[in-house]
Each structure stands twice: as structure tokens, then as C-alpha cells.
Design an enzyme around this catalytic site. Structure first.
Site, PDB file in Angstrom:
ATOM      1  CG  LEU A   1       1.463  -2.911  -4.976  1.00 39.42           C
ATOM      2  CD1 LEU A   1       2.411  -4.001  -4.493  1.00 39.42           C
ATOM      3  CD2 LEU A   1       0.816  -3.308  -6.290  1.00 39.42           C
TER       4      LEU A   1
ATOM      5  N   GLY B   1       2.666   1.508  -7.169  1.00 39.42           N
ATOM      6  CA  GLY B   1       1.945   0.665  -8.122  1.00 39.42           C
ATOM      7  C   GLY B   1       1.143   1.487  -9.135  1.00 39.42           C
TER       8      GLY B   1
ATOM      9  CG  ASN C   1       5.626   5.825  -1.971  1.00 39.55           C
ATOM     10  OD1 ASN C   1       5.431   4.803  -2.614  1.00 39.55           O
ATOM     11  ND2 ASN C   1       4.768   6.283  -1.087  1.00 39.55           N
TER      12      ASN C   1
HETATM   13  C1  LIG Z   1      14.992  -6.750  -1.845  1.00 36.54           C
HETATM   14  C2  LIG Z   1      13.635  -6.855  -1.273  1.00 36.54           C
HETATM   15  C3  LIG Z   1      12.567  -6.869  -2.308  1.00 36.54           C
HETATM   16  C4  LIG Z   1      11.222  -7.032  -1.663  1.00 36.54           C
HETATM   17  C5  LIG Z   1      10.117  -6.992  -2.637  1.00 36.54           C
HETATM   18  C6  LIG Z   1       9.091  -5.998  -2.222  1.00 36.54           C
HETATM   19  C7  LIG Z   1       8.249  -5.624  -3.393  1.00 36.54           C
HETATM   20  C8  LIG Z   1       7.376  -4.488  -3.039  1.00 36.54           C
HETATM   21  C9  LIG Z   1       6.396  -4.134  -4.102  1.00 36.54           C
HETATM   22  C10 LIG Z   1       6.585  -2.761  -4.591  1.00 36.54           C
HETATM   23  C11 LIG Z   1       5.565  -2.274  -5.558  1.00 36.54           C
HETATM   24  C12 LIG Z   1       4.627  -1.383  -5.250  1.00 36.54           C
HETATM   25  C13 LIG Z   1       4.413  -0.966  -3.843  1.00 36.54           C
HETATM   26  C14 LIG Z   1       3.187  -0.159  -3.579  1.00 36.54           C
HETATM   27  O1  LIG Z   1       2.463   0.270  -4.436  1.00 36.54           O
HETATM   28  S1  LIG Z   1       2.855   0.091  -1.946  1.00 36.54           S
HETATM   29  C15 LIG Z   1       1.690   1.394  -1.908  1.00 36.54           C
HETATM   30  C16 LIG Z   1       2.367   2.717  -1.937  1.00 36.54           C
HETATM   31  N1  LIG Z   1       1.388   3.783  -1.910  1.00 36.54           N
HETATM   32  C17 LIG Z   1       1.408   4.776  -1.058  1.00 36.54           C
HETATM   33  O2  LIG Z   1       2.293   4.936  -0.265  1.00 36.54           O
HETATM   34  C18 LIG Z   1       0.262   5.760  -1.120  1.00 36.54           C
HETATM   35  C19 LIG Z   1      -0.374   5.908   0.220  1.00 36.54           C
HETATM   36  N2  LIG Z   1      -1.511   6.795   0.148  1.00 36.54           N
HETATM   37  C20 LIG Z   1      -1.404   8.135   0.184  1.00 36.54           C
HETATM   38  O3  LIG Z   1      -0.346   8.710   0.214  1.00 36.54           O
HETATM   39  C21 LIG Z   1      -2.703   8.884   0.175  1.00 36.54           C
HETATM   40  O4  LIG Z   1      -3.728   8.003   0.508  1.00 36.54           O
HETATM   41  C22 LIG Z   1      -3.024   9.572  -1.169  1.00 36.54           C
HETATM   42  C23 LIG Z   1      -2.960   8.581  -2.325  1.00 36.54           C
HETATM   43  C24 LIG Z   1      -2.068  10.739  -1.411  1.00 36.54           C
HETATM   44  C25 LIG Z   1      -4.474  10.119  -1.107  1.00 36.54           C
HETATM   45  O5  LIG Z   1      -4.605  10.951   0.009  1.00 36.54           O
HETATM   46  P1  LIG Z   1      -6.051  11.342   0.550  1.00 36.54           P
HETATM   47  O6  LIG Z   1      -5.845  12.310   1.665  1.00 36.54           O
HETATM   48  O7  LIG Z   1      -6.908  11.740  -0.579  1.00 36.54           O
HETATM   49  O8  LIG Z   1      -6.671   9.974   1.066  1.00 36.54           O
HETATM   50  P2  LIG Z   1      -6.314   9.191   2.397  1.00 36.54           P
HETATM   51  O9  LIG Z   1      -7.195   9.660   3.488  1.00 36.54           O
HETATM   52  O10 LIG Z   1      -4.871   9.204   2.648  1.00 36.54           O
HETATM   53  O11 LIG Z   1      -6.705   7.692   1.980  1.00 36.54           O
HETATM   54  C26 LIG Z   1      -8.040   7.265   1.964  1.00 36.54           C
HETATM   55  C27 LIG Z   1      -8.105   5.869   2.545  1.00 36.54           C
HETATM   56  O12 LIG Z   1      -7.360   4.992   1.684  1.00 36.54           O
HETATM   57  C28 LIG Z   1      -6.353   4.312   2.423  1.00 36.54           C
HETATM   58  N3  LIG Z   1      -5.200   4.078   1.535  1.00 36.54           N
HETATM   59  C29 LIG Z   1      -4.474   4.995   0.919  1.00 36.54           C
HETATM   60  N4  LIG Z   1      -3.534   4.409   0.157  1.00 36.54           N
HETATM   61  C30 LIG Z   1      -3.695   3.080   0.311  1.00 36.54           C
HETATM   62  C31 LIG Z   1      -3.024   1.937  -0.223  1.00 36.54           C
HETATM   63  N5  LIG Z   1      -2.003   2.018  -1.099  1.00 36.54           N
HETATM   64  N6  LIG Z   1      -3.439   0.720   0.146  1.00 36.54           N
HETATM   65  C32 LIG Z   1      -4.471   0.576   1.017  1.00 36.54           C
HETATM   66  N7  LIG Z   1      -5.147   1.627   1.564  1.00 36.54           N
HETATM   67  C33 LIG Z   1      -4.759   2.868   1.199  1.00 36.54           C
HETATM   68  C34 LIG Z   1      -6.053   5.253   3.573  1.00 36.54           C
HETATM   69  O13 LIG Z   1      -5.454   4.575   4.635  1.00 36.54           O
HETATM   70  C35 LIG Z   1      -7.431   5.773   3.908  1.00 36.54           C
HETATM   71  O14 LIG Z   1      -8.088   4.733   4.619  1.00 36.54           O
HETATM   72  P3  LIG Z   1      -9.124   5.086   5.784  1.00 36.54           P
HETATM   73  O15 LIG Z   1     -10.225   5.865   5.122  1.00 36.54           O
HETATM   74  O16 LIG Z   1      -8.384   5.905   6.809  1.00 36.54           O
HETATM   75  O17 LIG Z   1      -9.556   3.770   6.320  1.00 36.54           O
END
Ligand SMILES: CCCCCCCCCC/C=C\CC(=O)SCCNC(=O)CCNC(=O)[C@H](O)C(C)(C)COP(=O)(O)OP(=O)(O)OC[C@H]1O[C@@H](n2cnc3c(N)ncnc32)[C@H](O)[C@@H]1OP(=O)(O)O
Length: 298
Positions: free
Chosen positions: A107, A152, A174
Site C-alpha cells: 500500500l 500489499g 511485514n
Molecule cells: C486489528 C487492527 C487492524 C487494523 C487494520 C490495518 C490494516 C492494514 C492494512 C494492511 C495491508 C497492507 C499494508 C501495506 O502494504 S503497508 C506497506 C508495506 N510496505 C513496506 O513496508 C515496504 C517499504 N519499502 C521498502 O522496504 C523499500 O522501499 C523497498 C520496496 C525494499 C525498495 O527499496 P529501494 O531501496 O529500492 O527504494 P527506497 O529508496 O526504499 O524507496 C523509494 C521511494 O519510495 C518510497 N516508498 C517505499 N515504499 C513505499 C510505500 N509502501 N508507500 C509509499 N512510499 C514508499 C520510499 O520512501 C522512497 O521515497 P523517497 O524517494 O525517499 O521520497
């Protein structure tokens, strides 16, 4: 190879004022005040091609930098899926990524940071719908996972019928690391692949599996070098399409029925939980720190 792009789909994807088009609800207007940040425009974010000979479409996710699932993006995916589903000649769809080393980072976290209640609700409903569409589609679905596939992202891959992944990447749920919890229907679809204990353990720890462990556990079906993932996905799709479509789809429906029944009866409560839980100050703090940690790792 005869390739054509789906004009209709592109047309729909470019006009994202009214959403969602997915089943089970009527369209609503989007509050566009909280558009999340992306390096790609909505028009560039999703590319659909169709190969008439193989009867297979490719859905290329290109929302740079990491295919973060924003409301607009999941709406585009949902509309595209619906169009493909209704295109009688289309029998399968390969989902691939145009982002370097990332299939989908889950997400778009910006959707959960200081959200408006209205948008948050539409966001979650649209995600639920998109997941249901993908999980139940008559189309044969193959995920070509050329990079990290997180939370997601794993929602998309685990809803598909077959997964091919490149080595040395991470895949899994995660959510706990962000102080949130994956919804039960996503957990169920992962549990269907890797079993109860591995799901429980990885969910509680927020553990991301390596491609190699994912293969061993059944979270993906093949690991091949990155530059061969799409080719392998195409070859596997061709093999899968040797099975008669209706028998394959009925078998899938049979196997996924319990998850779908549970989803349908629990989706309203799931929505309420999401919209009540996300705006909480404690959650906002944890999400904020997580985003900061992503930025500061550079
Ligand atoms: C009982 C209570 C119930 C409550 C209900 C809650 C329900 C929750 C819903 C659950 C479902 C899904 C949840 C999710 O999906 S949350 C997202 C989880 N994802 C992550 O943790 C991934 C995070 N990202 C990374 O680890 C890395 O970015 C990567 C994918 C390994 C890539 O690494 P990279 O080195 O190639 O790139 P990086 O420099 O880190 O990223 C580039 C820019 O993109 C931004 N970014 C990365 N991931 C996200 C994201 N998911 N959303 C928005 N932005 C993201 C990152 O910050 C960099 O931005 P910038 O260039 O620095 O501005």
C-alpha cells in the site's frame, strides 16, 4: 506475435474521477485533495497489452518508484481487471512490474498518513474489491515477480494462480513492522499457500521471506533469473492454458470458496476496523516513524 493495447482500458485508466467501478457497489466521487505522491502520472502507471495469439494480457504495473498502491492505482487495476474479464477472447493475465527491483512495495503508505475519513473508507473498499476480483477471476493469473513483493504486493501475488519470482528479493507480510495488522482475507490467502504455522510465525514477526525460502514454502512456484521471469511466466501461462478454462476456474472457485465466504461476511467489520484504527494517534506515530526510517536509510 500480434500485440495490441486495450484502447478502452487505457481510456478508462486515464480518466479517474469517478471510482470505483468494481462489483458490489455503485460509483462514488473521489475526494482528490489527498493525491499521493508518485513519479509517474496515472496514465503511465498501468500498461495493458494483449497478445491475440496466446489470448493472454499483460498488466504492467509502472507506478514509480515502487508501485505503491494508492487509491487511484488500485482503481486503475480494478477497472483493467474488469475490462479483461469482460473481453471474451482473453483467457489469462500476467501481472508484471516496470519498477526496478520492486514488484510492489505494498500500500502507498501516504494513503494512511493523516487521511480524510472519506478517502480512507473508499481506499479500503476499493482494495477489498480489487482483491476479490483478482482472487476469483475466471482468468488464469500469473504474477511475474521481478523484485521485492511486500505486504500489499503479496496481496496481489497471493491472489494470483501462479507465481514466478527472481532470486534474492523479499516477499511476505511485514505489516506489524508498521504497527498495523494484515486483514484476515489477505492472511487467509497466504495461509492457503504456506500453511498455518508459517503464516502465523511470519505475520507475528513481520518476517519477509527470501525468494528461495518462498519457493521452498510454496509462497511462489518458481525462482528464475530476473531477466527470465517474464518469459517463464509466459511459458507457464501457456502450459496452464492447456487446461480447459471452465474446469480450471471451477476448481479454483471450489478451493477458494471458504476464504471468499469468510471475506463476504466479514468485509463490513473489516472496513470499520480499518477506518477506526488507522487514524489513531499511536498508529499515526508508528506509520510516520516507519516512513522516516525508509527515507533515512539512504
Ligand atoms: C486489528 C487492527 C487492524 C487494523 C487494520 C490495518 C490494516 C492494514 C492494512 C494492511 C495491508 C497492507 C499494508 C501495506 O502494504 S503497508 C506497506 C508495506 N510496505 C513496506 O513496508 C515496504 C517499504 N519499502 C521498502 O522496504 C523499500 O522501499 C523497498 C520496496 C525494499 C525498495 O527499496 P529501494 O531501496 O529500492 O527504494 P527506497 O529508496 O526504499 O524507496 C523509494 C521511494 O519510495 C518510497 N516508498 C517505499 N515504499 C513505499 C510505500 N509502501 N508507500 C509509499 N512510499 C514508499 C520510499 O520512501 C522512497 O521515497 P523517497 O524517494 O525517499 O521520497
Amino acid at each position: 506475435m500480434t500485440m495490441r493495447s486495450f484502447g478502452l482500458i487505457r481510456q478508462c485508466c486515464n480518466a479517474l474521477v469517478r471510482v470505483p467501478l468494481a462489483r458490489e457497489k455503485s460509483p462514488v466521487s473521489l475526494p482528490i485533495s489527498h493525491l499521493s505522491r508518485s513519479l509517474t502520472t496515472a496514465a503511465e502507471a498501468l500498461k495493458i497489452t494483449y497478445d491475440e495469439k496466446s489470448e493472454v494480457a499483460t498488466m504492467h504495473l509502472c507506478r514509480k518508484p515502487v508501485n505503491g498502491l494508492s487509491l487511484e492505482f488500485i482503481t486503475q487495476i480494478s477497472i483493467a481487471l474488469e475490462k479483461l474479464e469482460n473481453e471474451r477472447s482473453c483467457r489469462g493475465v500476467i501481472i508484471s512490474s516496470g519498477c526496478d527491483n520492486v514488484f510492489c512495495a505494498g500500500l502507498d503508505i501516504n494513503e494512511m498518513l493523516r487521511p480524510t475519513p472519506e478517502r480512507l473508507e473508499i481506499f479500503w473498499k476499493t482494495l477489498q474489491d480489487m482483491w476479490l476480483q483478482l482472487f476469483t477471476t475466471r482468468l488464469m493469473t500469473v504474477a511475474a515477480i521481478t523484485g521485492h513483493c511486500i505486504a500489499g504486493g503479496c496481496l496481489i501475488s497471493s491472489a494470483c494462480d501462479h507465481r514466478v519470482m527472481a532470486p534474492n528479493f523479499k516477499i511476505g507480510l511485514n505489516e506489524v513492522k508498521l504497527g498495523i495488522v494484515a486483514p484476515f482475507w489477505l492472511v487467509d490467502s497466504v495461509k492457503n499457500l504456506i500453511g498455518y504455522r508459517q503464516t502465523e510465525w511470519s505475520l507475528m514477526k513481520g518476517h519477509l521471506f527470501s525468494s528461495e525460502d518462498a519457493l521452498r514454502l510454496g509462497l511462489v512456484d518458481k525462482v528464475v533469473p530476473q531477466d527470465q521471469v517474464v518469459l517463464q511466466a509466459e511459458a507457464d501461462m501457456a502450459e496452464w492454458l492447456q487446461v480447459p478454462d471452465s474446469a480450471r476456474h471451477l476448481s479454483k472457485t471450489l478451493m477458494r470458496r471458504d476464504t471468499v465466504v469468510r471475506f463476504r461476511s466479514g468485509r463490513e467489520a473489516d472496513l470499520k476496523t480499518f477506518v477506526n484504527y488507522i487514524p489513531k494517534e499511536s498508529i499515526q506515530k508508528t506509520l510516520h516513524s516507519y516512513v522516516e526510517s525508509l527515507k533515512s536509510k539512504k
